[in-house]
Scaffold this motif. Structure first.
Motif, PDB file in Angstrom:
ATOM      1  N   ASN A 164       0.846  -1.173   0.000  1.00 39.88           N
ATOM      2  CA  ASN A 164       0.000   0.000   0.000  1.00 39.88           C
ATOM      3  C   ASN A 164       0.889   1.232   0.000  1.00 39.88           C
ATOM      4  O   ASN A 164       2.099   1.155   0.237  1.00 39.88           O
ATOM      5  N   ASP A 172      -0.605   0.467   7.328  1.00 38.05           N
ATOM      6  CA  ASP A 172       0.306   1.108   6.383  1.00 38.05           C
ATOM      7  C   ASP A 172       1.597   1.606   7.019  1.00 38.05           C
ATOM      8  O   ASP A 172       2.625   1.715   6.353  1.00 38.05           O
ATOM      9  N   TRP A 180       5.211  -0.109   6.690  1.00 36.61           N
ATOM     10  CA  TRP A 180       6.058  -0.046   5.500  1.00 36.61           C
ATOM     11  C   TRP A 180       7.189   0.959   5.651  1.00 36.61           C
ATOM     12  O   TRP A 180       8.093   1.024   4.811  1.00 36.61           O
TER      13      TRP A 180
END
Length: 574
Positions: free
Chosen positions: A5, A180, A183
């Motif tokens: 994402n 998210d 990441w």
């Protein structure tokens, strides 16, 4: 399932970290913000003390060399005993940073930035505990961890490792609601691996998180495990794990750099018996307890941190019948590091504070009624109590801050961290090192202790080299044993140590006035060596032939007697 994402924005509003709990009114939130601020002020000021750490000087020297265009070192630059040995210097990012700071504002600026970085680590760790636990309880939990952190708050690469570790803990917590964020971990790891060998600490957090994700996905809701209803999917967790592992390879030494932490771990595990006898920070805390009892504030604080964190697991199990594999693995891993060597106290304290607060927060009784459904008298009562407790804890941290600034806190502690900036007075052998680097002096030096060798390196390296310094990633145990043997022979007046330097001119010998007094006394009785420099920090000896060649007469050794100043009895004429 989509694994990759977009990266989340750095500035992002998140109700999970900003929304108040049901009974937190505006006055309560205001006082909890004030309390949080006083915790950070106390932390920052407690880290503002004169610099004692000798390792700073070789870090600074190397950073200046890199900025001068000499590149990141691959072979040892500073010793003549291990000159051809590979040097894996993963600290180069930190070294460049301190070289820039030193050029701008000297040691005081470096100390201020250190205090700011470590305080930021505490602030991020605080946020990684969420908002379920009232701020007054959080601050109570954090008192002793902060004492441990400040006790080893030196101008070393560890200051960056504490910041990066806190960020790992915060991202791991936040990823449960916003997957998210994980990441960013490979990016963080690339920076960390190029600043300090303790980048492996992030991998411990990642491993604990991944094991927890697998266990709770498979057995959540059973055996006291919280069901895993949030967080990133397992596939994404393992993709990030692979990326983080690959990120560790992105350093100037590739796989050798990635595996380098194993070399350090060996020194305070497999080879611990030797190193704990010779280096204080490699001694486990239990050694200090056995030797000095419970008289040291920082040792006591570490014991309290461990007990409180262990109790938080019991409390959660009793109150909710729950336990967290993630937090339990983290606690076990960092407890192991802490009890292996006292140098790990600060990172253990940081992790333990986060774990304890998360456990206590999970055990909090969550009201099932909404704000609108609460009784008219219940909410004001709870709010008033919370405000008073926050005010009380704020007052406590104001008092603690006053103790730091007034110097009382230093008297309670180890008496080596007075409030202030700059270098510790009469601590580093600057003048002796500069004197020993004058034209005509030998190009080799034997400096004791090994920390003070870094001061000589800073002023004279890499052209002039030392027998051994404090970079244990370079110097071997054999070199260290030989160094100890030379010091013992000097103290005993045994000239046999000179046989090691038959080839070429005998080295200049520099001995610091605090830890090398037996060797100084022995050298003063040695007719083939002459004391040519002496001040409160150290002594410089030259072989009689070299001293004669340079026309250097013997000097008065009396400044070496009282490195901290003359005794009160003498100053009063008694």
């Amino acid at each position: 399932m989509k694994l990759f994402n977009r990266f989340p924005a750095i500035i992002h509003h998140d109700d999970s970290t900003t929304a108040p709990s049901l009974d937190a009114s505006l006055p309560a939130r205001k006082w909890e913000t004030i309390l949080f601020s006083t915790v950070l002020i106390w932390t920052f000021l407690g880290l503002c003390f004169p610099m004692y750490d000798t390792d700073f000087w070789w870090h600074l020297k190397t950073g200046q060399s890199i900025l001068a265009g000499n590149g990141i070192p691959g072979l040892d630059l500073y010793t003549f005993t291990d000159a051809d040995k590979p040097w894996i210097d993963l600290h180069w990012g930190f070294q460049v940073l301190v070289a820039i700071l030193y050029a701008i504002g000297g040691v005081p600026l470096v100390t201020l930035v250190k205090a700011g970085v470590v305080t930021a680590a505490v602030a991020i760790g605080w946020r990684a505990c969420g908002n379920e636990l009232p701020a007054w309880k959080k601050s109570l939990v954090w008192i002793f961890p902060i004492i441990c952190i400040a006790g080893r708050g030196n101008e070393r690469p560890e200051m960056l490792s504490q910041l990066f570790l806190a960020m790992w803990l915060w991202i791991a917590w936040r990823s449960e609601k916003q997957p998210d964020w994980m990441w960013w971990l490979p990016v963080l790891q690339i920076i960390w691996v190029n600043c300090h060998a303790l980048f492996v600490l992030g991998l411990i957090v990642g491993f604990s998180y991944a094991v927890d994700a697998v266990i709770r996905t498979r057995w959540g809701g059973r055996f006291g495990l919280e069901p895993r209803t949030d967080g990133p999917p397992l596939g994404a967790v393992f993709v990030v794990a692979v990326l983080v592992a690959l990120a560790c390879l992105i350093n100037p030494y590739f796989e050798e750099g990635a595996l380098f932490p194993l070399t350090l771990y060996r020194k305070f595990s497999v080879e611990k018996e030797f190193y704990r006898q010779n280096i204080g920070e490699f001694r486990p805390p239990i050694d200090f307890v056995m030797q000095f009892g419970l008289s040291n504030l920082f040792v006591i604080s570490e014991l309290i941190v461990w007990l409180v964190t262990a109790a938080s697991f019991v409390w959660l199990l009793v109150k909710k019948g729950r336990w967290s594999p993630y937090r339990l693995i983290l606690f076990a891993g960092y407890s192991h590091l802490a009890w292996q060597a006292s140098r790990n106290t600060n990172i253990f304290a940081l992790v333990s504070a986060v774990i304890a607060c998360q456990n206590f927060a999970a055990a909090e009784v969550i009201r099932s009624v909404s704000v609108a459904g609460s009784t008219a008298g219940d909410r004001p009562h709870q709010t008033g109590k919370r405000v008073k407790l926050a005010q009380g804890m704020t007052g406590l941290f104001v008092i603690l801050t006053g103790l730091v600034v007034s110097g009382v806190w230093n008297q309670i502690g180890e008496k080596n961290k007075p409030f202030g900036l700059g270098e510790a007075p009469n601590w580093f052998i600057h003048d002796a090192a500069k004197f020993a680097g004058r034209d005509g002096f030998p190009m080799r030096a034997f400096v004791a202790h090994i920390g003070q060798a870094e001061v000589y390196v800073y002023h004279n390296g890499p052209l002039r080299k030392v027998f051994m310094d404090a970079r244990l990633e370079v110097c071997t145990q054999q070199t260290f044993e030989l160094y100890n043997g030379i010091l013992a022979a000097m103290a005993a007046g045994d000239p046999i140590w000179q046989n090691l330097f038959r080839e070429g001119e005998p080295p200049v010998v520099i001995l610091d006035s605090r830890s090398s007094r037996p060797a100084i006394n022995g050298m003063l009785q040695n007719p083939t060596w002459r004391l040519v420099f002496a001040d409160k920090t150290g002594a410089v000896f030259l072989h009689i032939d070299t001293a004669t060649r340079l026309s250097l007469p013997p000097v008065d050794p009396s400044p070496l007697m009282y490195p901290d100043g003359e005794p009160k009895e003498k100053s009063r004429g008694k």
